[in-house]
Design a protein around this motif. Structure first.
Motif, PDB file in Angstrom:
ATOM      1  N   ILE A  25       0.749  -0.991  -0.037  1.00 35.41           N
ATOM      2  CA  ILE A  25      -0.213   0.050   0.116  1.00 35.41           C
ATOM      3  C   ILE A  25       0.812   1.216  -0.102  1.00 35.41           C
ATOM      4  N   ASP A  26       1.909   1.153   0.791  1.00 35.96           N
ATOM      5  CA  ASP A  26       2.650   2.495   1.082  1.00 35.96           C
ATOM      6  C   ASP A  26       3.779   2.671  -0.332  1.00 35.96           C
ATOM      7  N   ALA A  27       3.958   1.513  -1.122  1.00 32.57           N
ATOM      8  CA  ALA A  27       4.785   1.756  -2.346  1.00 32.57           C
ATOM      9  C   ALA A  27       3.787   2.351  -3.231  1.00 32.57           C
ATOM     10  N   TRP A  28       2.566   1.851  -3.334  1.00 29.20           N
ATOM     11  CA  TRP A  28       1.662   2.589  -4.206  1.00 29.20           C
ATOM     12  C   TRP A  28       1.168   3.925  -4.164  1.00 29.20           C
ATOM     13  N   GLN A  29       1.317   4.192  -2.861  1.00 24.77           N
ATOM     14  CA  GLN A  29       0.812   5.396  -2.336  1.00 24.77           C
ATOM     15  C   GLN A  29       2.190   6.487  -2.781  1.00 24.77           C
ATOM     16  N   ASP A  30       3.175   5.918  -3.019  1.00 27.49           N
ATOM     17  CA  ASP A  30       4.656   6.689  -3.185  1.00 27.49           C
ATOM     18  C   ASP A  30       4.511   6.861  -4.774  1.00 27.49           C
ATOM     19  N   ILE A  31       3.946   5.693  -5.584  1.00 26.02           N
ATOM     20  CA  ILE A  31       3.820   6.093  -6.971  1.00 26.02           C
ATOM     21  C   ILE A  31       2.911   7.023  -7.333  1.00 26.02           C
ATOM     22  N   TRP A  32       1.649   6.847  -6.917  1.00 31.04           N
ATOM     23  CA  TRP A  32       0.526   7.842  -7.178  1.00 31.04           C
ATOM     24  C   TRP A  32       1.220   9.212  -6.905  1.00 31.04           C
ATOM     25  N   ARG A  33       1.787   9.352  -5.735  1.00 35.17           N
ATOM     26  CA  ARG A  33       2.294  10.632  -5.162  1.00 35.17           C
ATOM     27  C   ARG A  33       3.253  11.123  -6.333  1.00 35.17           C
ATOM     28  N   TYR A  34       4.136  10.499  -6.628  1.00 37.29           N
ATOM     29  CA  TYR A  34       5.408  10.847  -7.592  1.00 37.29           C
ATOM     30  C   TYR A  34       4.821  11.109  -9.007  1.00 37.29           C
ATOM     31  N   PHE A  35       3.862  10.261  -9.472  1.00 36.24           N
ATOM     32  CA  PHE A  35       3.253  10.547 -10.846  1.00 36.24           C
ATOM     33  C   PHE A  35       2.341  11.446 -10.976  1.00 36.24           C
ATOM     34  N   SER A  36       1.623  11.853  -9.928  1.00 38.21           N
ATOM     35  CA  SER A  36       0.833  12.813 -10.072  1.00 38.21           C
ATOM     36  C   SER A  36       1.360  14.250  -9.840  1.00 38.21           C
ATOM     37  N   GLN A  37       2.335  14.426  -9.873  1.00 35.02           N
ATOM     38  CA  GLN A  37       2.994  15.626  -9.796  1.00 35.02           C
ATOM     39  C   GLN A  37       3.559  16.240 -10.963  1.00 35.02           C
ATOM     40  N   GLU A  38       3.490  17.645 -11.211  1.00 37.49           N
ATOM     41  CA  GLU A  38       3.494  18.197 -12.493  1.00 37.49           C
ATOM     42  C   GLU A  38       5.243  18.066 -12.671  1.00 37.49           C
ATOM     43  N   ASN A  39       5.748  18.084 -13.948  1.00 39.72           N
ATOM     44  CA  ASN A  39       7.059  18.057 -14.240  1.00 39.72           C
ATOM     45  C   ASN A  39       8.139  16.982 -13.443  1.00 39.72           C
ATOM     46  N   THR A  40       7.523  15.899 -13.486  1.00 42.48           N
ATOM     47  CA  THR A  40       8.410  14.828 -13.016  1.00 42.48           C
ATOM     48  C   THR A  40       9.544  14.379 -13.975  1.00 42.48           C
ATOM     49  N   GLU A  41      10.587  13.962 -13.351  1.00 43.66           N
ATOM     50  CA  GLU A  41      11.774  13.735 -14.119  1.00 43.66           C
ATOM     51  C   GLU A  41      11.264  12.451 -15.153  1.00 43.66           C
ATOM     52  N   TYR A  42      10.501  11.465 -14.490  1.00 44.37           N
ATOM     53  CA  TYR A  42      10.172  10.413 -15.456  1.00 44.37           C
ATOM     54  C   TYR A  42       8.787  10.256 -15.845  1.00 44.37           C
ATOM     55  N   GLU A  43       8.366   9.733 -16.681  1.00 49.30           N
ATOM     56  CA  GLU A  43       6.889   9.433 -17.379  1.00 49.30           C
ATOM     57  C   GLU A  43       6.670   7.984 -17.744  1.00 49.30           C
ATOM     58  N   ARG A  44       5.609   7.894 -17.023  1.00 49.52           N
ATOM     59  CA  ARG A  44       4.840   6.214 -17.173  1.00 49.52           C
ATOM     60  C   ARG A  44       4.963   5.845 -18.758  1.00 49.52           C
ATOM     61  N   ALA A  45       5.204   4.614 -19.055  1.00 46.93           N
ATOM     62  CA  ALA A  45       5.121   4.173 -20.324  1.00 46.93           C
ATOM     63  C   ALA A  45       3.657   3.323 -20.705  1.00 46.93           C
ATOM     64  N   PHE A  46       3.320   2.918 -19.535  1.00 43.41           N
ATOM     65  CA  PHE A  46       1.734   2.047 -19.416  1.00 43.41           C
ATOM     66  C   PHE A  46       2.015   0.985 -20.444  1.00 43.41           C
ATOM     67  N   THR A  47       3.042   0.370 -20.406  1.00 44.32           N
ATOM     68  CA  THR A  47       3.237  -0.898 -21.078  1.00 44.32           C
ATOM     69  C   THR A  47       3.186  -1.968 -20.244  1.00 44.32           C
ATOM     70  N   VAL A  48       4.171  -2.411 -19.373  1.00 48.73           N
ATOM     71  CA  VAL A  48       4.108  -3.419 -18.360  1.00 48.73           C
ATOM     72  C   VAL A  48       4.756  -2.925 -16.998  1.00 48.73           C
ATOM     73  N   ASP A  49       4.020  -2.987 -16.004  1.00 53.64           N
ATOM     74  CA  ASP A  49       4.533  -2.722 -14.760  1.00 53.64           C
ATOM     75  C   ASP A  49       4.571  -3.885 -13.726  1.00 53.64           C
ATOM     76  N   PHE A  50       5.256  -3.781 -12.706  1.00 58.10           N
ATOM     77  CA  PHE A  50       5.232  -5.033 -11.792  1.00 58.10           C
ATOM     78  C   PHE A  50       5.498  -5.096 -10.394  1.00 58.10           C
ATOM     79  N   GLU A  51       4.969  -5.721  -9.503  1.00 56.91           N
ATOM     80  CA  GLU A  51       5.353  -5.902  -8.313  1.00 56.91           C
ATOM     81  C   GLU A  51       6.291  -7.036  -8.088  1.00 56.91           C
ATOM     82  N   HIS A  52       7.429  -6.975  -7.671  1.00 55.10           N
ATOM     83  CA  HIS A  52       8.143  -8.182  -7.157  1.00 55.10           C
ATOM     84  C   HIS A  52       8.306  -8.471  -5.642  1.00 55.10           C
TER      85      HIS A  52
END
Length: 166
Positions: free
Chosen positions: A125-152
């Motif tokens: 849950i905490d990891a996904w909250q960090d992900i949502w927080r990061y990618f919801s920011q404007e002007n992030t250094e990285y952009e999601r590709a929306f291809t394949v993501d995974f939890e290990h």
């Protein structure tokens, strides 16, 4: 599984839990899947908990032999607002005869990896909250590709979530 040398090490909310990694070899995963979307998952009709329950009940994972569990997100309809497929699976070879599983290949490529340590399921849950927080920011250094993501699921107290980036 072969990893390339990380190119950067960043922080999210003051925690050093985000880094870029290059997956140099694909990973073969087998398990069960469902099609869902974030709207459904944030409601009582969420499908992912039942998917994991089905996987945990049906598939014996041999952790001592090095098998690991993965949650794979793919077939994105669009972005975080559209439908996608989730596969609860593992990198093992042995599946009970009566069980029909699906297969997916996690492709090699560039991923932004969010790591968490602690107790399950809170660290997921905490990891996904960090992900949502990061990618919801404007002007992030990285952009999601929306291809394949995974939890290990590295072990019972460590998760790495790999987000494919452009």
């Amino acid at each position: 599984m072969a990893w390339g040398k990380p190119s950067i090490f960043s922080t999210v909310n003051g925690n050093k839990n985000m880094e870029v990694k290059y997956l140099s070899s694909p990973i073969e995963i087998q398990g069960f899947s469902v099609v869902t979307n974030n709207h459904t998952e944030f409601s009582p009709q969420g499908k992912i908990p039942a998917l994991w329950q089905r996987f945990d009940t049906a598939i014996p994972v041999d952790y001592k032999a090095g098998e690991r569990v993965y949650g794979v997100y793919f077939n994105y309809e669009s972005d975080h607002t559209g439908d996608f497929t989730v596969l609860a699976g593992f990198n093992g070879k042995s599946v009970p005869e009566r069980i029909a599983v699906e297969h997916i290949t996690i492709p090699s490529g560039k991923y932004l990896v969010f790591s968490k340590y602690g107790d399950m399921p809170q660290i997921a849950i905490d990891a996904w909250q960090d992900i949502w927080r990061y990618f919801s920011q404007e002007n992030t250094e990285y952009e999601r590709a929306f291809t394949v993501d995974f939890e290990h699921y590295v072990n019972g107290n460590h998760i790495d979530v790999y987000m494919a980036i452009k």
